[in-house]
Enzyme design. Structure first.
Site, PDB file in Angstrom:
ATOM      1  N   ASP A   1       0.860  -1.181   0.000  1.00 22.10           N
ATOM      2  CA  ASP A   1       0.000   0.000   0.000  1.00 22.10           C
ATOM      3  C   ASP A   1       0.898   1.233   0.000  1.00 22.10           C
ATOM      4  O   ASP A   1       1.522   1.555   1.020  1.00 22.10           O
ATOM      5  CB  ASP A   1      -0.904   0.011   1.227  1.00 22.10           C
ATOM      6  CG  ASP A   1      -2.000  -1.047   1.163  1.00 22.10           C
ATOM      7  OD1 ASP A   1      -1.860  -2.003   0.377  1.00 22.10           O
ATOM      8  OD2 ASP A   1      -2.992  -0.912   1.902  1.00 22.10           O
TER       9      ASP A   1
ATOM     10  N   LYS B   1      -6.927   3.497  -2.967  1.00 21.24           N
ATOM     11  CA  LYS B   1      -7.259   3.447  -1.538  1.00 21.24           C
ATOM     12  C   LYS B   1      -7.457   4.860  -1.005  1.00 21.24           C
ATOM     13  O   LYS B   1      -6.723   5.785  -1.384  1.00 21.24           O
ATOM     14  CB  LYS B   1      -6.130   2.720  -0.799  1.00 21.24           C
ATOM     15  CG  LYS B   1      -6.253   2.678   0.714  1.00 21.24           C
ATOM     16  CD  LYS B   1      -5.068   1.945   1.325  1.00 21.24           C
ATOM     17  CE  LYS B   1      -5.045   2.067   2.849  1.00 21.24           C
ATOM     18  NZ  LYS B   1      -3.866   1.386   3.433  1.00 21.24           N
TER      19      LYS B   1
ATOM     20  N   LYS C   1     -10.190   0.247  -2.116  1.00 21.95           N
ATOM     21  CA  LYS C   1     -10.037  -0.068  -0.698  1.00 21.95           C
ATOM     22  C   LYS C   1     -10.433   1.151   0.124  1.00 21.95           C
ATOM     23  O   LYS C   1      -9.909   2.247  -0.077  1.00 21.95           O
ATOM     24  CB  LYS C   1      -8.591  -0.467  -0.387  1.00 21.95           C
ATOM     25  CG  LYS C   1      -8.327  -0.720   1.113  1.00 21.95           C
ATOM     26  CD  LYS C   1      -6.906  -1.195   1.349  1.00 21.95           C
ATOM     27  CE  LYS C   1      -6.604  -1.318   2.851  1.00 21.95           C
ATOM     28  NZ  LYS C   1      -5.235  -1.834   3.101  1.00 21.95           N
TER      29      LYS C   1
END
Length: 221
Positions: free
Chosen positions: A87, A152, A181
């Site tokens: 991430d 995300k 996400k």
């Protein structure tokens, strides 16, 4: 529900005992992954051996303001340590410039991590609380062009996390080209169900156990 959750502990003061607890909880509830800082990757990989739980780590976290080269190297080291997912935080300042050179920098920054991850899943963190709707849409497009798998919402370290309006915007923008996400502020089963019903494929939260037990937490990631 459990397979949507990246069970998260990213606090700088996290101890070995807390990482062990995180991994035990992840095994108990069969979460999709644990998400932790790079220094814990090899230890978490050892703890989660043969469990099926993935090890996710963060790159350029939490500010995104490190160099492209350092993000790529951080990814390479974490990959060697056993990380399954990455991430990464975008270069937020460059995105906000909205000039051709700056957009190229954002895209190449993401691409460097995608390349270093060698086929493993890359999720791109925008820090949406700092961005306009247009900037969020442009970040989505640049992430897709760079080959990222997910976009995300948040690090959980800025002024706000995920919200319904932002998540809908991201889902509408990426369509079938990438996954979304939601992270930061997902603290209850109700929160989780709402995002999943919208089409979110992963939830970043430190409240995974509470979600699975139908409870709600008041703080944390």
């Amino acid at each position: 529900m459990n397979q949507y959750i990246d069970h998260t502990l990213l606090k700088p003061e996290a101890t070995r005992e807390q990482i062990e607890k995180l991994c035990e909880e992840a095994k108990k509830y069969n979460f999709k992954s644990v998400c932790l800082n790079p220094s814990w990757v090899s230890y978490a990989k050892e703890l989660l051996k043969d469990s099926g739980v993935l090890v996710c780590t963060v790159i350029g976290f939490p500010l995104g303001a490190t160099s492209t080269q350092s993000k790529a190297l951080e990814t390479e080291v974490a990959l060697k340590d056993g990380a399954d997912e990455f991430d990464m935080v975008i270069n937020i300042g460059a995105l906000k410039e909205n000039a051709e050179q700056a957009n190229t920098l954002v895209q190449s920054d993401i691409r460097a991590v995608v390349d270093a991850a060698n086929g493993k899943t890359v999720k791109v963190i925008f820090e949406t609380c700092l961005l306009s709707n247009e900037e969020i849409q442009r970040a989505c497009e640049l992430s897709i062009k760079a080959g990222a798998h997910f976009v995300k919402t948040s690090t959980g370290f800025s002024t706000a996390g995920a919200n319904l309006e932002v998540v809908k915007l991201m889902l509408d923008t990426v369509g079938s080209r990438a996954l979304v996400k939601a992270s930061g502020g997902v603290r209850s089963l109700e929160d989780a169900k709402i995002y999943i019903d919208m089409g979110v494929k992963r939830l970043g939260t430190s409240s995974g156990v509470a979600i699975m037990e139908g409870q709600e937490t008041k703080g944390g990631y």
